[in-house]
Design an enzyme around this catalytic site. Structure first.
Site, PDB file in Angstrom:
ATOM      1  N   ASN A  27      40.824   6.903 -14.051  1.00 50.49           N
ATOM      2  CA  ASN A  27      40.535   5.935 -12.999  1.00 50.49           C
ATOM      3  C   ASN A  27      41.375   4.670 -13.169  1.00 50.49           C
ATOM      4  O   ASN A  27      41.776   4.318 -14.282  1.00 50.49           O
ATOM      5  CB  ASN A  27      39.052   5.578 -13.001  1.00 50.49           C
ATOM      6  CG  ASN A  27      38.177   6.787 -12.721  1.00 50.49           C
ATOM      7  OD1 ASN A  27      38.637   7.772 -12.145  1.00 50.49           O
ATOM      8  ND2 ASN A  27      36.924   6.728 -13.123  1.00 50.49           N
ATOM      9  N   VAL A  28      41.604   3.988 -12.055  1.00 45.82           N
ATOM     10  CA  VAL A  28      42.460   2.796 -12.075  1.00 45.82           C
ATOM     11  C   VAL A  28      41.685   1.550 -11.672  1.00 45.82           C
ATOM     12  O   VAL A  28      42.284   0.511 -11.362  1.00 45.82           O
ATOM     13  CB  VAL A  28      43.676   2.991 -11.130  1.00 45.82           C
ATOM     14  CG1 VAL A  28      44.561   4.114 -11.623  1.00 45.82           C
ATOM     15  CG2 VAL A  28      43.228   3.253  -9.690  1.00 45.82           C
ATOM     16  N   ASP A  29      40.345   1.629 -11.703  1.00 47.74           N
ATOM     17  CA  ASP A  29      39.508   0.541 -11.181  1.00 47.74           C
ATOM     18  C   ASP A  29      39.050  -0.465 -12.232  1.00 47.74           C
ATOM     19  O   ASP A  29      38.489  -1.508 -11.899  1.00 47.74           O
ATOM     20  CB  ASP A  29      38.288   1.102 -10.443  1.00 47.74           C
ATOM     21  CG  ASP A  29      37.506   2.127 -11.270  1.00 47.74           C
ATOM     22  OD1 ASP A  29      37.379   1.936 -12.501  1.00 47.74           O
ATOM     23  OD2 ASP A  29      37.028   3.121 -10.674  1.00 47.74           O
ATOM     24  N   HIS A  46      46.199   6.622 -16.046  1.00 49.34           N
ATOM     25  CA  HIS A  46      46.936   6.458 -14.790  1.00 49.34           C
ATOM     26  C   HIS A  46      47.206   5.004 -14.447  1.00 49.34           C
ATOM     27  O   HIS A  46      47.574   4.689 -13.317  1.00 49.34           O
ATOM     28  CB  HIS A  46      46.170   7.134 -13.646  1.00 49.34           C
ATOM     29  CG  HIS A  46      46.110   8.618 -13.774  1.00 49.34           C
ATOM     30  ND1 HIS A  46      45.223   9.387 -13.061  1.00 49.34           N
ATOM     31  CD2 HIS A  46      46.820   9.474 -14.551  1.00 49.34           C
ATOM     32  CE1 HIS A  46      45.391  10.667 -13.390  1.00 49.34           C
ATOM     33  NE2 HIS A  46      46.344  10.731 -14.291  1.00 49.34           N
ATOM     34  N   CYS A  70      57.607  -4.783 -10.946  1.00 51.91           N
ATOM     35  CA  CYS A  70      58.836  -4.631 -10.180  1.00 51.91           C
ATOM     36  C   CYS A  70      59.613  -3.438 -10.722  1.00 51.91           C
ATOM     37  O   CYS A  70      59.931  -3.395 -11.923  1.00 51.91           O
ATOM     38  CB  CYS A  70      59.690  -5.897 -10.263  1.00 51.91           C
ATOM     39  SG  CYS A  70      61.279  -5.747  -9.402  1.00 51.91           S
ATOM     40  N   SER A 108      36.883  16.998 -11.742  1.00 54.12           N
ATOM     41  CA  SER A 108      36.996  18.415 -11.406  1.00 54.12           C
ATOM     42  C   SER A 108      38.123  19.080 -12.189  1.00 54.12           C
ATOM     43  O   SER A 108      38.261  20.305 -12.157  1.00 54.12           O
ATOM     44  CB  SER A 108      37.265  18.585  -9.908  1.00 54.12           C
ATOM     45  OG  SER A 108      38.536  18.037  -9.573  1.00 54.12           O
TER      46      SER A 108
END
Length: 301
Positions: free
Chosen positions: A124-126, A141, A149, A246
């Site tokens: 997750n990227v949260d 991730h 940049c 999953s």
């Protein structure tokens, strides 16, 4: 989670993000609990961890593909793709950033604090694991809170980029449907005519327009050194605990394969079948919050 849920706890209504609960298989739960009781557990977490925070996954509660995500190749080669991404991400950022950790995130932090969980590898990227109190998190991730940049490598906080976009696009948000669906990466669908007038961010150092959130888009690759660190964490674990994934993409599934190959027990907790069911020592078809809450009660002491 079981019981009454508020309709909205984050970017989206839970009815749009949460799969239905199911009864926990008691025999499988006991086997999972016994495997985890010895500690030295590494957790591999996926989008199902954050659905109770109002953040959708890519497939939705019924397993159907929800959206076609931004592709890495399109983003890095097409100015139009970057414009489309940043317009959508700008429109959805405030709601996405307002998401809070849910009971599953807090339970994982409790298991870490109790000495049972040695590390979290998250897809997750949260950033919600860290907000919940987890201290040893490997973000496989990346994270949406950073922007990089692609030309000169200059890093920038996402909040700063959002302020730039505020200035560059005055009045833009007044034309956005604030009730629209927030996607898994925080963006929202927008009409093309609105996107066409959007001004994208530019690097404050080199002036280039190839600013990218510090995440792995579909079609991109996780840095090899990060993968090796994750493999080492799995190698040193007594048990691999898969939560809310999953395992349909190799990015996470490879760690299940490695654990099974090395004889490390694999416990999978998620709603529905997974790609790794054949390698799992125990597979629990249940909401992560329901199972983790019980584990904290049974093992957290």
């Amino acid at each position: 989670m079981s019981g009454q849920q508020p309709a909205r706890v984050g970017p989206m209504d839970l009815s749009l993000t949460m799969p239905p609960p199911t009864r926990i298989d008691e025999d499988r739960y006991q086997r999972a609990r016994d495997l985890l009781a010895g500690g030295a557990v590494v957790a591999l977490t996926g989008a199902g961890m954050s659905t109770a925070s109002g953040i959708p996954d890519y497939r939705g509660p019924d397993g159907t593909r929800r959206v076609t995500p931004m592709q890495h190749g399109d983003f890095v080669t097409s100015a139009e793709a970057r414009q489309r991404y940043w317009a959508r991400a700008y429109a959805g950022w405030s709601r996405f950033a307002g998401a809070s950790p849910n009971a599953a995130h807090r339970a994982v932090a409790d298991l870490e604090a109790a000495g049972l969980l040695s590390h979290v590898i998250t897809q997750n990227v949260d950033g919600l694991h860290q907000q919940a109190g987890c201290r040893r998190v490997l973000e496989l991730h990346g994270t949406l809170t950073r922007v990089v940049c692609l030309d000169c490598g200059e890093p920038t906080g996402r909040g700063q980029v959002h302020e730039w976009l505020d200035v560059a696009n005055p009045g833009f948000l007044a034309h956005v449907d604030t009730a629209g669906e927030v996607r898994p990466d925080g963006d929202v669908a927008l009409p093309e005519d609105l996107v066409a007038g959007f001004r994208t961010p530019r690097c404050s150092v080199c002036g280039g327009d190839r600013l990218k959130p510090d995440v792995v888009f579909f079609g991109g690759s996780v840095p090899r050194e990060l993968v090796e660190v994750a493999f080492e964490l799995v190698h040193e674990a007594r048990c691999l605990l898969v939560l809310g994934s999953s395992l349909r993409v190799m990015s996470g599934y490879r760690f299940v394969r490695r654990a099974a190959r090395e004889g490390i027990p694999v416990v999978v907790v998620t709603r529905g079948p997974t790609r790794g069911d054949a390698e799992a020592t125990v597979q629990l078809d249940a909401l992560v919050g329901d199972v983790l809450g019980r584990l904290v009660t049974d093992l957290g002491r």
